[in-house]
Design an enzyme around this catalytic site. Structure first.
Site, PDB file in Angstrom:
ATOM      1  N   ARG A  26       0.734  -1.224   0.258  1.00 51.33           N
ATOM      2  CA  ARG A  26      -0.058  -0.040   0.009  1.00 51.33           C
ATOM      3  C   ARG A  26       0.771   1.326  -0.030  1.00 51.33           C
ATOM      4  O   ARG A  26       0.545   2.353   0.571  1.00 51.33           O
ATOM      5  CB  ARG A  26      -0.894   0.130   1.096  1.00 51.33           C
ATOM      6  CG  ARG A  26      -1.821  -0.996   1.415  1.00 51.33           C
ATOM      7  CD  ARG A  26      -2.999  -0.859   0.451  1.00 51.33           C
ATOM      8  NE  ARG A  26      -4.174  -2.036   0.603  1.00 51.33           N
ATOM      9  CZ  ARG A  26      -5.220  -1.580   1.120  1.00 51.33           C
ATOM     10  NH1 ARG A  26      -5.651  -0.462   1.441  1.00 51.33           N
ATOM     11  NH2 ARG A  26      -6.242  -2.624   1.195  1.00 51.33           N
ATOM     12  N   ARG A  30      -3.360   6.732   1.604  1.00 47.59           N
ATOM     13  CA  ARG A  30      -3.667   7.886   2.314  1.00 47.59           C
ATOM     14  C   ARG A  30      -2.625   8.668   3.161  1.00 47.59           C
ATOM     15  O   ARG A  30      -2.701   9.522   3.646  1.00 47.59           O
ATOM     16  CB  ARG A  30      -5.043   7.461   3.025  1.00 47.59           C
ATOM     17  CG  ARG A  30      -6.218   7.350   2.221  1.00 47.59           C
ATOM     18  CD  ARG A  30      -7.295   6.662   2.757  1.00 47.59           C
ATOM     19  NE  ARG A  30      -6.825   5.232   3.000  1.00 47.59           N
ATOM     20  CZ  ARG A  30      -7.775   4.346   3.690  1.00 47.59           C
ATOM     21  NH1 ARG A  30      -8.940   4.825   4.334  1.00 47.59           N
ATOM     22  NH2 ARG A  30      -7.476   3.346   3.910  1.00 47.59           N
ATOM     23  N   ARG A  39      -6.608  12.061  -5.125  1.00 50.89           N
ATOM     24  CA  ARG A  39      -7.831  11.431  -5.037  1.00 50.89           C
ATOM     25  C   ARG A  39      -8.850  12.503  -4.738  1.00 50.89           C
ATOM     26  O   ARG A  39      -9.827  12.310  -5.857  1.00 50.89           O
ATOM     27  CB  ARG A  39      -7.847  10.683  -3.369  1.00 50.89           C
ATOM     28  CG  ARG A  39      -8.898   9.832  -3.475  1.00 50.89           C
ATOM     29  CD  ARG A  39      -9.201   9.245  -2.266  1.00 50.89           C
ATOM     30  NE  ARG A  39     -10.498   8.694  -2.181  1.00 50.89           N
ATOM     31  CZ  ARG A  39     -11.248   8.450  -0.959  1.00 50.89           C
ATOM     32  NH1 ARG A  39     -10.438   8.264   0.105  1.00 50.89           N
ATOM     33  NH2 ARG A  39     -12.349   8.128  -1.199  1.00 50.89           N
ATOM     34  N   ASP A  76      -7.112  -1.891  -7.129  1.00 53.50           N
ATOM     35  CA  ASP A  76      -7.588  -2.594  -5.942  1.00 53.50           C
ATOM     36  C   ASP A  76      -7.999  -4.031  -6.295  1.00 53.50           C
ATOM     37  O   ASP A  76      -8.188  -4.455  -7.430  1.00 53.50           O
ATOM     38  CB  ASP A  76      -8.900  -2.059  -5.286  1.00 53.50           C
ATOM     39  CG  ASP A  76      -9.325  -2.325  -4.041  1.00 53.50           C
ATOM     40  OD1 ASP A  76      -8.569  -1.855  -2.881  1.00 53.50           O
ATOM     41  OD2 ASP A  76      -9.969  -3.277  -3.613  1.00 53.50           O
ATOM     42  N   TYR A 153     -15.202 -10.949   0.360  1.00 53.40           N
ATOM     43  CA  TYR A 153     -16.051  -9.720   0.056  1.00 53.40           C
ATOM     44  C   TYR A 153     -17.241  -9.866  -0.716  1.00 53.40           C
ATOM     45  O   TYR A 153     -18.167  -9.016  -0.355  1.00 53.40           O
ATOM     46  CB  TYR A 153     -15.048  -8.771  -0.592  1.00 53.40           C
ATOM     47  CG  TYR A 153     -13.851  -8.218   0.326  1.00 53.40           C
ATOM     48  CD1 TYR A 153     -14.132  -7.089   1.194  1.00 53.40           C
ATOM     49  CD2 TYR A 153     -12.617  -8.652   0.278  1.00 53.40           C
ATOM     50  CE1 TYR A 153     -13.133  -6.601   1.819  1.00 53.40           C
ATOM     51  CE2 TYR A 153     -11.604  -8.223   0.999  1.00 53.40           C
ATOM     52  CZ  TYR A 153     -11.846  -7.111   2.043  1.00 53.40           C
ATOM     53  OH  TYR A 153     -10.825  -6.751   2.658  1.00 53.40           O
TER      54      TYR A 153
HETATM   55  O1  1CP Z   1       0.063   0.834  -3.326  1.00 52.61           O
HETATM   56  C1  1CP Z   1      -0.447  -0.140  -3.043  1.00 52.61           C
HETATM   57  O2  1CP Z   1      -0.191  -1.169  -2.674  1.00 52.61           O
HETATM   58  C2  1CP Z   1      -1.534  -0.362  -4.582  1.00 52.61           C
HETATM   59  C3  1CP Z   1      -2.827  -0.119  -4.162  1.00 52.61           C
HETATM   60  C4  1CP Z   1      -3.605  -0.853  -3.329  1.00 52.61           C
HETATM   61  C5  1CP Z   1      -3.601  -2.500  -3.301  1.00 52.61           C
HETATM   62  C6  1CP Z   1      -2.382  -3.583  -3.316  1.00 52.61           C
HETATM   63  C7  1CP Z   1      -4.780  -0.693  -3.032  1.00 52.61           C
HETATM   64  C8  1CP Z   1      -5.559   0.686  -3.033  1.00 52.61           C
HETATM   65  N1  1CP Z   1      -5.544  -1.919  -2.624  1.00 52.61           N
HETATM   66  C9  1CP Z   1      -4.850  -2.632  -2.457  1.00 52.61           C
HETATM   67  C10 1CP Z   1      -5.074  -4.416  -2.258  1.00 52.61           C
HETATM   68  C11 1CP Z   1      -6.228  -4.641  -1.292  1.00 52.61           C
HETATM   69  N2  1CP Z   1      -7.402  -3.878  -1.314  1.00 52.61           N
HETATM   70  C12 1CP Z   1      -6.218  -5.653  -0.315  1.00 52.61           C
HETATM   71  C13 1CP Z   1      -5.113  -6.699  -0.011  1.00 52.61           C
HETATM   72  C14 1CP Z   1      -4.115  -6.049   0.485  1.00 52.61           C
HETATM   73  C15 1CP Z   1      -4.166  -5.902   2.076  1.00 52.61           C
HETATM   74  O3  1CP Z   1      -4.484  -6.934   2.839  1.00 52.61           O
HETATM   75  O4  1CP Z   1      -3.930  -4.727   2.400  1.00 52.61           O
HETATM   76  C16 1CP Z   1      -7.452  -5.857   0.226  1.00 52.61           C
HETATM   77  C17 1CP Z   1      -8.033  -6.610   1.462  1.00 52.61           C
HETATM   78  C18 1CP Z   1      -8.466  -4.562  -0.171  1.00 52.61           C
HETATM   79  C19 1CP Z   1      -9.715  -4.492  -0.148  1.00 52.61           C
HETATM   80  C20 1CP Z   1     -10.024  -2.870   0.300  1.00 52.61           C
HETATM   81  N3  1CP Z   1     -10.015  -1.781  -0.682  1.00 52.61           N
HETATM   82  C21 1CP Z   1     -10.078  -2.351   1.592  1.00 52.61           C
HETATM   83  C22 1CP Z   1      -9.856  -2.986   2.994  1.00 52.61           C
HETATM   84  C23 1CP Z   1     -11.106  -3.042   3.552  1.00 52.61           C
HETATM   85  C24 1CP Z   1     -11.293  -4.086   4.553  1.00 52.61           C
HETATM   86  O5  1CP Z   1     -11.589  -5.134   4.243  1.00 52.61           O
HETATM   87  O6  1CP Z   1     -10.759  -3.713   5.825  1.00 52.61           O
HETATM   88  C25 1CP Z   1      -9.957  -1.032   1.391  1.00 52.61           C
HETATM   89  C26 1CP Z   1     -10.112   0.161   2.463  1.00 52.61           C
HETATM   90  C27 1CP Z   1     -10.013  -0.803   0.022  1.00 52.61           C
HETATM   91  C28 1CP Z   1      -9.959   0.595  -0.874  1.00 52.61           C
HETATM   92  C29 1CP Z   1      -8.492   0.864  -1.174  1.00 52.61           C
HETATM   93  N4  1CP Z   1      -7.648   0.381  -1.997  1.00 52.61           N
HETATM   94  C30 1CP Z   1      -6.638   1.041  -2.078  1.00 52.61           C
HETATM   95  C31 1CP Z   1      -6.653   2.228  -1.401  1.00 52.61           C
HETATM   96  C32 1CP Z   1      -5.561   3.180  -0.975  1.00 52.61           C
HETATM   97  C33 1CP Z   1      -7.883   2.136  -0.700  1.00 52.61           C
HETATM   98  C34 1CP Z   1      -8.421   3.390   0.113  1.00 52.61           C
HETATM   99  C35 1CP Z   1      -9.467   4.316  -0.732  1.00 52.61           C
HETATM  100  C36 1CP Z   1      -9.192   5.505  -0.311  1.00 52.61           C
HETATM  101  O7  1CP Z   1      -9.693   6.059   0.724  1.00 52.61           O
HETATM  102  O8  1CP Z   1      -8.216   6.274  -1.089  1.00 52.61           O
END
Ligand code: 1CP
Length: 347
Positions: A26, A30, A39, A76, A153
């Site tokens: 990640r 943020r 964003r 994502d 999910y």
């Molecule tokens: O920089 C990077 O790593 C690339 C971006 C990336 C990746 C690899 C994002 C952006 N998401 C992910 C993978 C991801 N998404 C996972 C697997 C990795 C992990 O466990 O951290 C999972 C479970 C998700 C699902 C997801 N998408 C969540 C988690 C929800 C939960 O169950 O708690 C969330 C909050 C998102 C949205 C998201 N994806 C990425 C970002 C930066 C965000 C936040 C959105 C925002 O508010 O800007």
């Protein structure tokens, strides 16, 4: 520099490197003010993902700031269920939500695997553009969720909960769950192969929720990851991020992957003993340390991670899970400096 000379690619093949490569799960997100501004410009998160120029900008932001040894495409894991028509929304501060979660066998029978070239074109375009912009400077990682993590999910309809519904679904309707997992395995495989065809130099499968399964982990998660990997274009290395499943390291090492991403509960020395020499390990500083440590404590925590793997080849430094949004970017710089200051990996 040819792509195969990159530290990350050598470490993933367990070849010697002059220092331990590092990147951050990640790493775009943020905790970076420039990400928050981007964003806002995009309007919302999904629009950011679906506009290749903006997704590439998010991909490159952390590399402009920090000396990272990899880029990961900004996207994502939920792009696949979105492309299957579940109606994804990601609200600020709320996490993901599906308008049409899967509730019964008929919902699953109605699903089709997306065609990545058509339905996930925006991701492939972003991969291609990112590769061009990186211009050989750092290898580009493509990714997808594991079949089980995506199924969680899709059945829950939202993130952040305790996921009782998906476990209950697996227990009470195992045939339906297996049907869903097989469809997702085919979808993930085609999606990753398309990312590879468009320029991804490494692919990573995020199995964030495998740890919910306990003794059923292999049947409902790992076997389907192995099915994905078995038919991947194997010119690029594959990393499996395995969270909460330290008990299964030996079988994960046998799933066909080149590297295992481990969470902060795992001792790398013990993991190395258990998986043998031929497989790389990625991780595993606890992300919380970046919130509370002072500079001295951070340095020693980084040293401890590096020392626990020791000076043999096949380690990629990373966090044990995604970086937390409250992290001060200064701490990230200090962490990466500390990684670079340590002893080179022995040949
Ligand atoms: O920089 C990077 O790593 C690339 C971006 C990336 C990746 C690899 C994002 C952006 N998401 C992910 C993978 C991801 N998404 C996972 C697997 C990795 C992990 O466990 O951290 C999972 C479970 C998700 C699902 C997801 N998408 C969540 C988690 C929800 C939960 O169950 O708690 C969330 C909050 C998102 C949205 C998201 N994806 C990425 C970002 C930066 C965000 C936040 C959105 C925002 O508010 O800007």
């Amino acid at each position: 520099m040819t792509a195969t000379d990159h530290l990350l690619l050598r470490a993933l093949r367990c070849r010697p490197t002059e220092r331990t490569p590092a990147w951050i799960m990640r790493q775009a997100g943020r905790y970076l003010p420039e990400y928050r501004a981007l964003r806002r410009r995009a309007g919302d998160f999904l629009n950011l993902c679906k506009t290749p120029e903006l997704a590439v900008e998010a991909t490159l932001q952390p590399l402009r700031r920090f000396p990272l040894d990899a880029a990961i495409i900004f996207s994502d894991i939920l792009t696949i269920p979105d492309a299957m028509g579940l109606g994804l929304r990601i609200e600020e501060g709320e996490g993901p939500r599906f308008a049409k979660p899967l509730r019964r066998d008929a919902d699953i029978r109605a699903l089709r695997a997306p065609d990545p070239e058509r339905d996930l074109r925006y991701v492939l375009d972003a991969v291609q553009l990112a590769r061009r912009e990186l211009n050989g400077g750092a290898p580009l990682i493509g990714f997808a969720g594991s079949p089980w993590t995506l199924a969680v999910y899709m059945v829950e309809g939202a993130g952040g909960g305790e996921f009782a519904r998906s476990l209950q679904f697996a227990r009470e309707q195992p045939q339906s769950m297996r049907r869903l997992l097989r469809l997702l395995a085919a979808s993930v495989r085609e999606y990753l192969n398309a990312q590879i065809a468009h320029g991804a130099e490494v692919v990573m499968v995020f199995d964030t929720w495998g740890g919910l399964l306990g003794g059923d982990y292999e049947e409902f998660s790992l076997d389907h990851i192995a099915a994905v990997i078995a038919k991947l274009d194997r010119t690029v290395p594959v990393i499996v991020f395995a969270k909460g499943v330290a008990a299964h390291l030996e079988s994960i090492a046998a799933c066909g992957c080149d590297a295992i991403g481990v969470d902060a509960t795992v001792d790398l020395a013990e993991a190395r003993r258990r998986v043998g020499r031929g497989i790389a390990l990625q991780g595993n500083l606890a992300p919380e340390i970046l919130l509370r440590a002072n500079a001295v404590e951070l340095e020693s925590a980084v040293q401890a991670v590096l020392a626990s793997h020791g000076d043999r080849p096949g380690h990629i430094f990373n966090l044990g899970h995604g970086i937390l949004p409250a992290t001060d970017p200064e701490m990230v710089q200090k962490m990466l400096d500390a990684v670079r200051r340590t002893m080179p990996t022995a040949a």
